[in-house]
Scaffold this motif. Structure first.
Motif, PDB file in Angstrom:
ATOM      1  N   ALA A  34     -23.188  56.729  -6.188  1.00  0.00           N
ATOM      2  CA  ALA A  34     -22.527  58.025  -6.026  1.00  0.00           C
ATOM      3  C   ALA A  34     -21.675  58.104  -4.770  1.00  0.00           C
ATOM      4  CB  ALA A  34     -23.565  59.138  -6.012  1.00  0.00           C
ATOM      5  N   GLN A  35     -22.020  57.368  -3.728  1.00  0.00           N
ATOM      6  CA  GLN A  35     -21.285  57.474  -2.482  1.00  0.00           C
ATOM      7  C   GLN A  35     -20.056  56.574  -2.411  1.00  0.00           C
ATOM      8  OE1 GLN A  35     -21.862  59.729  -0.022  1.00  0.00           O
ATOM      9  NE2 GLN A  35     -23.299  60.537  -1.500  1.00  0.00           N
ATOM     10  N   CYS A  36     -19.767  55.796  -3.440  1.00  0.00           N
ATOM     11  CA  CYS A  36     -18.646  54.853  -3.333  1.00  0.00           C
ATOM     12  C   CYS A  36     -17.285  55.551  -3.393  1.00  0.00           C
ATOM     13  CB  CYS A  36     -18.749  53.751  -4.367  1.00  0.00           C
ATOM     14  SG  CYS A  36     -18.508  54.306  -6.052  1.00  0.00           S
ATOM     15  N   HIS A  37     -17.260  56.869  -3.540  1.00  0.00           N
ATOM     16  CA  HIS A  37     -16.007  57.607  -3.502  1.00  0.00           C
ATOM     17  C   HIS A  37     -15.797  58.292  -2.166  1.00  0.00           C
ATOM     18  CE1 HIS A  37     -16.047  57.939  -8.154  1.00  0.00           C
ATOM     19  NE2 HIS A  37     -15.641  56.776  -7.734  1.00  0.00           N
TER      20      HIS A  37
ATOM     21  N   ARG B  84     -23.835  53.067 -12.559  1.00  0.00           N
ATOM     22  CA  ARG B  84     -22.940  52.809 -11.436  1.00  0.00           C
ATOM     23  C   ARG B  84     -21.554  53.317 -11.790  1.00  0.00           C
ATOM     24  NH1 ARG B  84     -25.444  49.063  -7.450  1.00  0.00           N
ATOM     25  NH2 ARG B  84     -23.331  48.931  -6.764  1.00  0.00           N
ATOM     26  N   ILE B  85     -20.873  53.895 -10.807  1.00  0.00           N
ATOM     27  CA  ILE B  85     -19.524  54.379 -11.078  1.00  0.00           C
ATOM     28  C   ILE B  85     -18.505  53.429 -10.461  1.00  0.00           C
ATOM     29  CG2 ILE B  85     -20.124  56.786 -11.410  1.00  0.00           C
ATOM     30  CD1 ILE B  85     -19.409  57.351  -8.567  1.00  0.00           C
ATOM     31  N   GLN B  86     -17.328  53.463 -11.005  1.00  0.00           N
ATOM     32  CA  GLN B  86     -16.243  52.578 -10.590  1.00  0.00           C
ATOM     33  C   GLN B  86     -15.940  52.769  -9.106  1.00  0.00           C
ATOM     34  OE1 GLN B  86     -14.141  50.479 -12.613  1.00  0.00           O
ATOM     35  NE2 GLN B  86     -13.255  49.842 -10.693  1.00  0.00           N
ATOM     36  N   PRO B  87     -16.059  51.710  -8.284  1.00  0.00           N
ATOM     37  CA  PRO B  87     -15.691  51.851  -6.871  1.00  0.00           C
ATOM     38  C   PRO B  87     -14.179  52.009  -6.717  1.00  0.00           C
ATOM     39  CG  PRO B  87     -16.424  49.613  -7.343  1.00  0.00           C
ATOM     40  CD  PRO B  87     -16.559  50.393  -8.609  1.00  0.00           C
TER      41      PRO B  87
ATOM     42  N   LEU C 198      -9.135  57.089 -10.963  1.00  0.00           N
ATOM     43  CA  LEU C 198     -10.445  56.440 -11.118  1.00  0.00           C
ATOM     44  C   LEU C 198     -11.588  57.438 -10.968  1.00  0.00           C
ATOM     45  CD1 LEU C 198     -10.024  53.046  -9.233  1.00  0.00           C
ATOM     46  CD2 LEU C 198     -10.600  53.357 -11.642  1.00  0.00           C
ATOM     47  N   VAL C 199     -11.465  58.344 -10.014  1.00  0.00           N
ATOM     48  CA  VAL C 199     -12.516  59.353  -9.827  1.00  0.00           C
ATOM     49  C   VAL C 199     -12.593  60.260 -11.055  1.00  0.00           C
ATOM     50  CG1 VAL C 199     -13.225  61.382  -8.490  1.00  0.00           C
ATOM     51  CG2 VAL C 199     -12.437  59.333  -7.306  1.00  0.00           C
ATOM     52  N   LEU C 200     -11.457  60.685 -11.559  1.00  0.00           N
ATOM     53  CA  LEU C 200     -11.445  61.609 -12.689  1.00  0.00           C
ATOM     54  C   LEU C 200     -11.876  60.953 -14.004  1.00  0.00           C
ATOM     55  CD1 LEU C 200      -8.198  63.606 -11.900  1.00  0.00           C
ATOM     56  CD2 LEU C 200     -10.569  64.322 -11.532  1.00  0.00           C
ATOM     57  N   TYR C 201     -11.478  59.697 -14.208  1.00  0.00           N
ATOM     58  CA  TYR C 201     -11.819  59.001 -15.449  1.00  0.00           C
ATOM     59  C   TYR C 201     -13.145  58.239 -15.344  1.00  0.00           C
ATOM     60  CZ  TYR C 201      -7.463  59.782 -17.975  1.00  0.00           C
ATOM     61  OH  TYR C 201      -6.426  60.342 -18.667  1.00  0.00           O
ATOM     62  N   ARG C 202     -13.585  57.931 -14.126  1.00  0.00           N
ATOM     63  CA  ARG C 202     -14.834  57.221 -13.843  1.00  0.00           C
ATOM     64  C   ARG C 202     -14.875  55.791 -14.384  1.00  0.00           C
ATOM     65  NH1 ARG C 202     -18.547  60.511 -11.653  1.00  0.00           N
ATOM     66  NH2 ARG C 202     -20.347  59.331 -12.342  1.00  0.00           N
ATOM     67  N   ASP C 203     -13.754  55.278 -14.878  1.00  0.00           N
ATOM     68  CA  ASP C 203     -13.725  53.933 -15.447  1.00  0.00           C
ATOM     69  C   ASP C 203     -12.270  53.502 -15.575  1.00  0.00           C
ATOM     70  OD1 ASP C 203     -13.791  51.636 -17.032  1.00  0.00           O
ATOM     71  OD2 ASP C 203     -15.277  52.441 -18.429  1.00  0.00           O
ATOM     72  N   LYS C 204     -11.918  52.380 -14.952  1.00  0.00           N
ATOM     73  CA  LYS C 204     -10.533  51.920 -14.971  1.00  0.00           C
ATOM     74  C   LYS C 204     -10.019  51.633 -16.376  1.00  0.00           C
ATOM     75  CE  LYS C 204     -11.616  47.041 -14.060  1.00  0.00           C
ATOM     76  NZ  LYS C 204     -12.019  46.826 -15.408  1.00  0.00           N
ATOM     77  N   ASP C 205     -10.918  51.275 -17.290  1.00  0.00           N
ATOM     78  CA  ASP C 205     -10.506  50.943 -18.651  1.00  0.00           C
ATOM     79  C   ASP C 205     -10.083  52.164 -19.462  1.00  0.00           C
ATOM     80  OD1 ASP C 205     -11.016  48.261 -18.142  1.00  0.00           O
ATOM     81  OD2 ASP C 205     -13.104  48.433 -18.788  1.00  0.00           O
ATOM     82  N   LYS C 206     -10.380  53.362 -18.971  1.00  0.00           N
ATOM     83  CA  LYS C 206     -10.008  54.587 -19.683  1.00  0.00           C
ATOM     84  C   LYS C 206      -8.651  55.129 -19.236  1.00  0.00           C
ATOM     85  CE  LYS C 206     -14.746  55.993 -20.553  1.00  0.00           C
ATOM     86  NZ  LYS C 206     -15.790  56.976 -20.263  1.00  0.00           N
ATOM     87  N   ILE C 207      -8.089  54.565 -18.163  1.00  0.00           N
ATOM     88  CA  ILE C 207      -6.793  55.015 -17.653  1.00  0.00           C
ATOM     89  C   ILE C 207      -5.685  54.271 -18.404  1.00  0.00           C
ATOM     90  CG2 ILE C 207      -5.305  55.161 -15.609  1.00  0.00           C
ATOM     91  CD1 ILE C 207      -7.908  55.126 -13.931  1.00  0.00           C
TER      92      ILE C 207
END
Length: 190
Positions: A150-153, A4-7, A27-36
């Motif tokens: 995949a569609q949550c973006h 699952r990817i970060q909504p 969020l889209v580019l990093y795919r995870d809020k914890d990596k920003i």
């Protein structure tokens, strides 16, 4: 089971569409809020006023300073296009590790562009009021109940010609409007 990817987030403040869209771009580019980096969020909050992100007056250049600092803090390449540069840059978007934050409604609202297919742009509008009831027309499709994963973006698709149209057709919804007021910022992670 696919990962699952970060909504993405909807704006919580009436005028926070730009800061929410930029945060969603990361969020889209990093795919995870914890990596920003946390600094990125602090920078975005620093530029927000009760009237949104101002592009005029003494605070008019603050958003540009924040984008420069975001690029340094995140390592993401950030390039802003204005006026007659926007349409060409829009058509060159490839969306491979790339997204764009674009002003619509004559600069009154900001959205995130996340992809394209055939003649449509896909993206995420951070204002829940704009998408909650859905819509289906020749040039615009809203998806308030997007699929998880995949569609949550994506919560909208809009015809590129409608999006870039200068003359008002039926509404300003998901249209850039007059060329001199156009602003689009492209974010790309290498």
């Amino acid at each position: 089971m696919p990962k699952r990817i970060q909504p993405l987030s909807y704006q919580v403040h009436l005028n926070s569409c730009w800061t929410t869209s930029v945060s969603n771009a990361l969020l889209v580019l990093y795919r995870d809020k914890d990596k920003i980096p946390t600094l990125a969020y602090r920078l975005l909050n620093a530029v927000l006023t009760n009237d949104g992100v101002l592009s005029t007056g003494t605070s008019g250049k603050d958003w540009r300073i924040v984008l420069e600092a975001l690029s340094i803090a995140t390592g993401v390449s950030i390039q802003t296009f204005e006026g007659d540069q926007v349409e060409g840059a829009l058509r060159e978007l490839h969306f491979k590790k790339q997204v764009a934050v674009c002003d619509t409604e004559l600069g009154g609202h900001s959205i995130l562009l996340t992809g394209k297919n055939a003649k449509n742009l896909q993206g995420f509008d951070p204002d829940w009021n704009n998408v909650k009831d859905g819509s289906n027309s020749d040039h615009l499709h809203l998806y308030p109940d997007s699929e998880p994963g995949a569609q949550c973006h994506i919560n909208f698709e809009v015809d590129l010609e409608h999006f870039a149209a200068v003359k008002q057709r039926t509404s300003l919804k998901l249209r850039m409007g007059r060329v001199p007021e156009r602003v689009m910022t492209v974010f790309e992670r290498h």
